[in-house]
Design an enzyme around this catalytic site. Structure first.
Site, PDB file in Angstrom:
ATOM      1  N   ASN A  10       0.879  -1.171   0.000  1.00 51.91           N
ATOM      2  CA  ASN A  10       0.000   0.000   0.000  1.00 51.91           C
ATOM      3  C   ASN A  10       0.913   1.216   0.000  1.00 51.91           C
ATOM      4  O   ASN A  10       1.476   1.592   1.032  1.00 51.91           O
ATOM      5  CB  ASN A  10      -0.887  -0.034   1.244  1.00 51.91           C
ATOM      6  CG  ASN A  10      -1.872   1.129   1.281  1.00 51.91           C
ATOM      7  OD1 ASN A  10      -1.845   2.014   0.404  1.00 51.91           O
ATOM      8  ND2 ASN A  10      -2.718   1.141   2.283  1.00 51.91           N
ATOM      9  N   LYS A  17       3.481   0.817   3.040  1.00 49.08           N
ATOM     10  CA  LYS A  17       3.059  -0.163   4.027  1.00 49.08           C
ATOM     11  C   LYS A  17       3.053  -1.510   3.315  1.00 49.08           C
ATOM     12  O   LYS A  17       2.590  -1.593   2.177  1.00 49.08           O
ATOM     13  CB  LYS A  17       1.626   0.191   4.451  1.00 49.08           C
ATOM     14  CG  LYS A  17       1.288  -0.054   5.893  1.00 49.08           C
ATOM     15  CD  LYS A  17       0.003   0.680   6.215  1.00 49.08           C
ATOM     16  CE  LYS A  17      -1.012  -0.294   6.779  1.00 49.08           C
ATOM     17  NZ  LYS A  17      -2.323   0.358   7.020  1.00 49.08           N
ATOM     18  N   HIS A 180     -13.250   2.229   0.213  1.00 51.89           N
ATOM     19  CA  HIS A 180     -13.225   1.145   1.212  1.00 51.89           C
ATOM     20  C   HIS A 180     -13.876  -0.130   0.667  1.00 51.89           C
ATOM     21  O   HIS A 180     -14.291  -0.994   1.430  1.00 51.89           O
ATOM     22  CB  HIS A 180     -13.999   1.503   2.503  1.00 51.89           C
ATOM     23  CG  HIS A 180     -13.402   2.591   3.335  1.00 51.89           C
ATOM     24  ND1 HIS A 180     -14.189   3.429   4.104  1.00 51.89           N
ATOM     25  CD2 HIS A 180     -12.133   2.995   3.527  1.00 51.89           C
ATOM     26  CE1 HIS A 180     -13.422   4.289   4.747  1.00 51.89           C
ATOM     27  NE2 HIS A 180     -12.152   4.052   4.414  1.00 51.89           N
ATOM     28  N   GLY A 208     -13.721   3.928  10.807  1.00 48.79           N
ATOM     29  CA  GLY A 208     -12.355   4.183  11.262  1.00 48.79           C
ATOM     30  C   GLY A 208     -12.158   5.675  11.215  1.00 48.79           C
ATOM     31  O   GLY A 208     -13.115   6.427  11.360  1.00 48.79           O
ATOM     32  N   ASN A 209     -10.932   6.102  10.984  1.00 49.58           N
ATOM     33  CA  ASN A 209     -10.706   7.530  10.822  1.00 49.58           C
ATOM     34  C   ASN A 209     -11.495   8.028   9.606  1.00 49.58           C
ATOM     35  O   ASN A 209     -12.177   9.035   9.658  1.00 49.58           O
ATOM     36  CB  ASN A 209      -9.210   7.775  10.698  1.00 49.58           C
ATOM     37  CG  ASN A 209      -8.879   9.181  11.084  1.00 49.58           C
ATOM     38  OD1 ASN A 209      -9.612   9.827  11.846  1.00 49.58           O
ATOM     39  ND2 ASN A 209      -7.800   9.689  10.534  1.00 49.58           N
ATOM     40  N   GLY A 210     -11.428   7.266   8.511  1.00 49.66           N
ATOM     41  CA  GLY A 210     -12.402   7.435   7.428  1.00 49.66           C
ATOM     42  C   GLY A 210     -13.565   6.517   7.726  1.00 49.66           C
ATOM     43  O   GLY A 210     -13.375   5.490   8.374  1.00 49.66           O
ATOM     44  N   ARG A 239     -13.337  14.610   8.410  1.00 49.02           N
ATOM     45  CA  ARG A 239     -14.125  15.007   7.232  1.00 49.02           C
ATOM     46  C   ARG A 239     -15.583  15.255   7.592  1.00 49.02           C
ATOM     47  O   ARG A 239     -16.144  14.541   8.435  1.00 49.02           O
ATOM     48  CB  ARG A 239     -14.092  13.889   6.165  1.00 49.02           C
ATOM     49  CG  ARG A 239     -12.757  13.732   5.502  1.00 49.02           C
ATOM     50  CD  ARG A 239     -12.720  12.515   4.584  1.00 49.02           C
ATOM     51  NE  ARG A 239     -11.620  11.648   4.978  1.00 49.02           N
ATOM     52  CZ  ARG A 239     -11.470  10.384   4.589  1.00 49.02           C
ATOM     53  NH1 ARG A 239     -12.350   9.821   3.789  1.00 49.02           N
ATOM     54  NH2 ARG A 239     -10.447   9.679   5.005  1.00 49.02           N
ATOM     55  N   ARG A 282     -11.973   7.681  21.544  1.00 49.09           N
ATOM     56  CA  ARG A 282     -11.702   7.410  22.967  1.00 49.09           C
ATOM     57  C   ARG A 282     -11.619   8.707  23.750  1.00 49.09           C
ATOM     58  O   ARG A 282     -12.119   8.820  24.869  1.00 49.09           O
ATOM     59  CB  ARG A 282     -10.405   6.613  23.123  1.00 49.09           C
ATOM     60  CG  ARG A 282     -10.532   5.187  22.665  1.00 49.09           C
ATOM     61  CD  ARG A 282      -9.195   4.544  22.434  1.00 49.09           C
ATOM     62  NE  ARG A 282      -8.565   5.070  21.223  1.00 49.09           N
ATOM     63  CZ  ARG A 282      -7.563   4.482  20.580  1.00 49.09           C
ATOM     64  NH1 ARG A 282      -7.049   3.371  21.044  1.00 49.09           N
ATOM     65  NH2 ARG A 282      -7.076   5.009  19.475  1.00 49.09           N
ATOM     66  N   ILE A 329     -13.027   2.048  14.986  1.00 53.76           N
ATOM     67  CA  ILE A 329     -14.127   2.372  15.898  1.00 53.76           C
ATOM     68  C   ILE A 329     -15.139   1.232  15.914  1.00 53.76           C
ATOM     69  O   ILE A 329     -15.558   0.768  16.980  1.00 53.76           O
ATOM     70  CB  ILE A 329     -14.800   3.691  15.449  1.00 53.76           C
ATOM     71  CG1 ILE A 329     -13.792   4.845  15.504  1.00 53.76           C
ATOM     72  CG2 ILE A 329     -16.018   3.989  16.308  1.00 53.76           C
ATOM     73  CD1 ILE A 329     -14.242   6.103  14.768  1.00 53.76           C
ATOM     74  N   GLY A 330     -15.505   0.751  14.741  1.00 55.44           N
ATOM     75  CA  GLY A 330     -16.508  -0.313  14.651  1.00 55.44           C
ATOM     76  C   GLY A 330     -16.122  -1.559  15.431  1.00 55.44           C
ATOM     77  O   GLY A 330     -16.946  -2.174  16.100  1.00 55.44           O
ATOM     78  N   GLU A 331     -14.829  -1.913  15.394  1.00 55.05           N
ATOM     79  CA  GLU A 331     -14.382  -3.145  16.052  1.00 55.05           C
ATOM     80  C   GLU A 331     -14.188  -2.977  17.551  1.00 55.05           C
ATOM     81  O   GLU A 331     -14.266  -3.943  18.304  1.00 55.05           O
ATOM     82  CB  GLU A 331     -13.049  -3.612  15.427  1.00 55.05           C
ATOM     83  CG  GLU A 331     -13.204  -4.127  14.015  1.00 55.05           C
ATOM     84  CD  GLU A 331     -11.870  -4.292  13.298  1.00 55.05           C
ATOM     85  OE1 GLU A 331     -10.850  -4.579  13.963  1.00 55.05           O
ATOM     86  OE2 GLU A 331     -11.840  -4.126  12.056  1.00 55.05           O
TER      87      GLU A 331
END
Ligand code: AMP
Length: 394
Positions: A10, A17, A180, A208-210, A239, A282, A329-331
């Site tokens: 990536n 990454k 995504h 997530g952040n997005g 955003r 958080r 966030i979802g997880e």
């Protein structure tokens, strides 16, 4: 015994990454990150099992970065020969209307990704660098591009087309591309496997952040919240998500902001960050608990937007069998999941407090047995999804 692996890359504007994935077991054999490429101080971290190598050294360009990574594989293991790398998979954010699945990269694919730079100005140029150096340094295996937009390529026309002047929209290729997609496709597939049903009407929330939502019927996406770019839709870390486009005219005419300043404002200085000063959920929860009204309001704006989307997608699909949470966030944010399901109780959504509150890295159902609709938490794994998609072409 590993028989074959895929190196997943990536490539970002100043970072690379990577992960070496065994697509059969789903294990990552090694992973790492090259950061601050082209700056005075670079950093490389390479992980192989428990063995972590950290280097602080300038990395001149993407080619130098990837050469260093390949050297680390040889020196720290696993060597790419013993890992039996059969393909390199490249994540590409913007595939426009040209790619509905993974493709083997050749010169024509490269020039199409280049042509799409105006639609993915932050991402595609960086991916092209990764592809160029990857193909040069690892020339004897096929390179595969996996597009974030591919899963949404066959969205129904009524979902993909904006009510924008047809001639202008077509000339400038303005439509809903989504983003995504690799995550939404992977997670919705895991949900079908977990529930043992092919004909599900499901909503996936990648938070997530997005952040983005998708509506998936069977194996096909029928709606998604990100649009021409990843700005549209849910409230995100920085955003705005949905906003009346007339706010742009207003800020330009009345506030005297330039288009670049407005772009920056909507993409980086808004969302939870712009509402509270914090983009990490958080921190926002801590401030809610300390009684800060602004933080509570921001959470309510976030939850309200999610409620609207899930409700709308249930209407589009004519029902809802499963709601799934994924990404940072979802997880991890059980409280947010519980508050959202409370708001959506009319759809038969509820969480079992014990199941929802238990931390786990496994895909799992968190609604009580016998609920009208299932609520799930499924960790996303875009690298594994890219590796598996790459293999389908070999
Ligand atoms: P991602 O973009 O998927 O890596 O998600 C990053 C975001 O996940 C961070 O900005 C945090 O807001 C959020 N996050 C991570 N851990 C937690 C947690 N335990 N509770 C709430 N949010 C979390």
């Amino acid at each position: 015994m590993t028989t074959r692996t895929v190196l997943v890359i990536n490539s970002g504007s100043s970072s690379i990454k990577y992960q070496l994935v065994d697509p059969d077991s789903g294990q990552a054999l090694a992973s790492g990150l090259v950061e601050r490429i082209g700056e005075e101080t670079g950093a490389i971290i390479h992980k192989h099992g428990q063995d972590v190598t950290e280097l602080a050294e300038p990395v001149a360009d993407h080619g130098a970065g990837l050469s260093e990574v390949l050297r680390l594989f040889e020196e720290k293991g696993p060597t790419l020969a013993e890992a039996h790398v059969v393909a390199v998979g490249h994540r590409v954010v913007q595939g426009g209307k040209y790619f509905s699945g993974p493709v083997i990269i050749d010169d024509e694919v490269v020039s199409t990704i280049e042509r799409l730079v105006p639609l993915g100005p932050l991402h595609n140029p960086a991916h092209l660098k990764g592809i160029e150096v990857g193909r040069a340094l690892l020339a004897d295996v096929p390179h595969v591009a996996v597009f974030d937009t591919a899963f949404f390529q066959d969205l129904p026309e009524e979902a993909a087309r904006y009510a924008l002047n047809r001639e202008i929209a077509d000339r400038y290729e303005i439509r809903r591309y989504g983003a995504h997609g690799t995550s939404h496709q992977f997670v919705s597939g895991e949900v079908r496997a977990l529930l043992g049903r092919e004909d599900l009407k499901q909503v996936v929330l990648h938070l997530g952040n997005g952040a983005s939502a998708s509506a998936v019927v069977g194996r096909h996406a029928v709606e998604t919240s990100m649009g021409l770019t990843p700005l549209e839709g849910l409230v995100m870390g920085g955003r705005t998500g949905d906003i009346d486009p007339a706010a742009v005219f207003h800020l330009w005419r009345v506030a005297g902001l330039s288009i670049d300043e407005i772009d920056q404002l909507f993409n980086r200085a808004s969302g939870m960050k712009g509402l509270t000063g914090d983009n990490d959920m958080r921190e926002v929860w801590k401030r809610v608990d300390a009684g800060e009204q602004e933080a509570r309001d921001a959470m309510d704006i976030y939850l309200h937007r999610l409620t609207k989307y899930v409700g709308a997608y249930a209407a589009v699909m004519g029902g809802l069998d499963a709601l799934t949470f994924t990404a940072g966030i979802g997880e991890n944010d059980a409280r947010l999941r519980a508050e959202l399901c409370q708001r959506l109780a009319f759809l038969g959504l509820e969480v079992d407090d014990a199941l929802n509150g238990t931390r786990s890295d496994e895909a799992r159902v968190v609604s009580p047995e016998g609920s009208r609709a299932a609520v799930l938490v499924v960790p996303t794994n875009e690298e594994l999804a890219i590796a598996r998609q790459a293999l389908t072409l070999l």
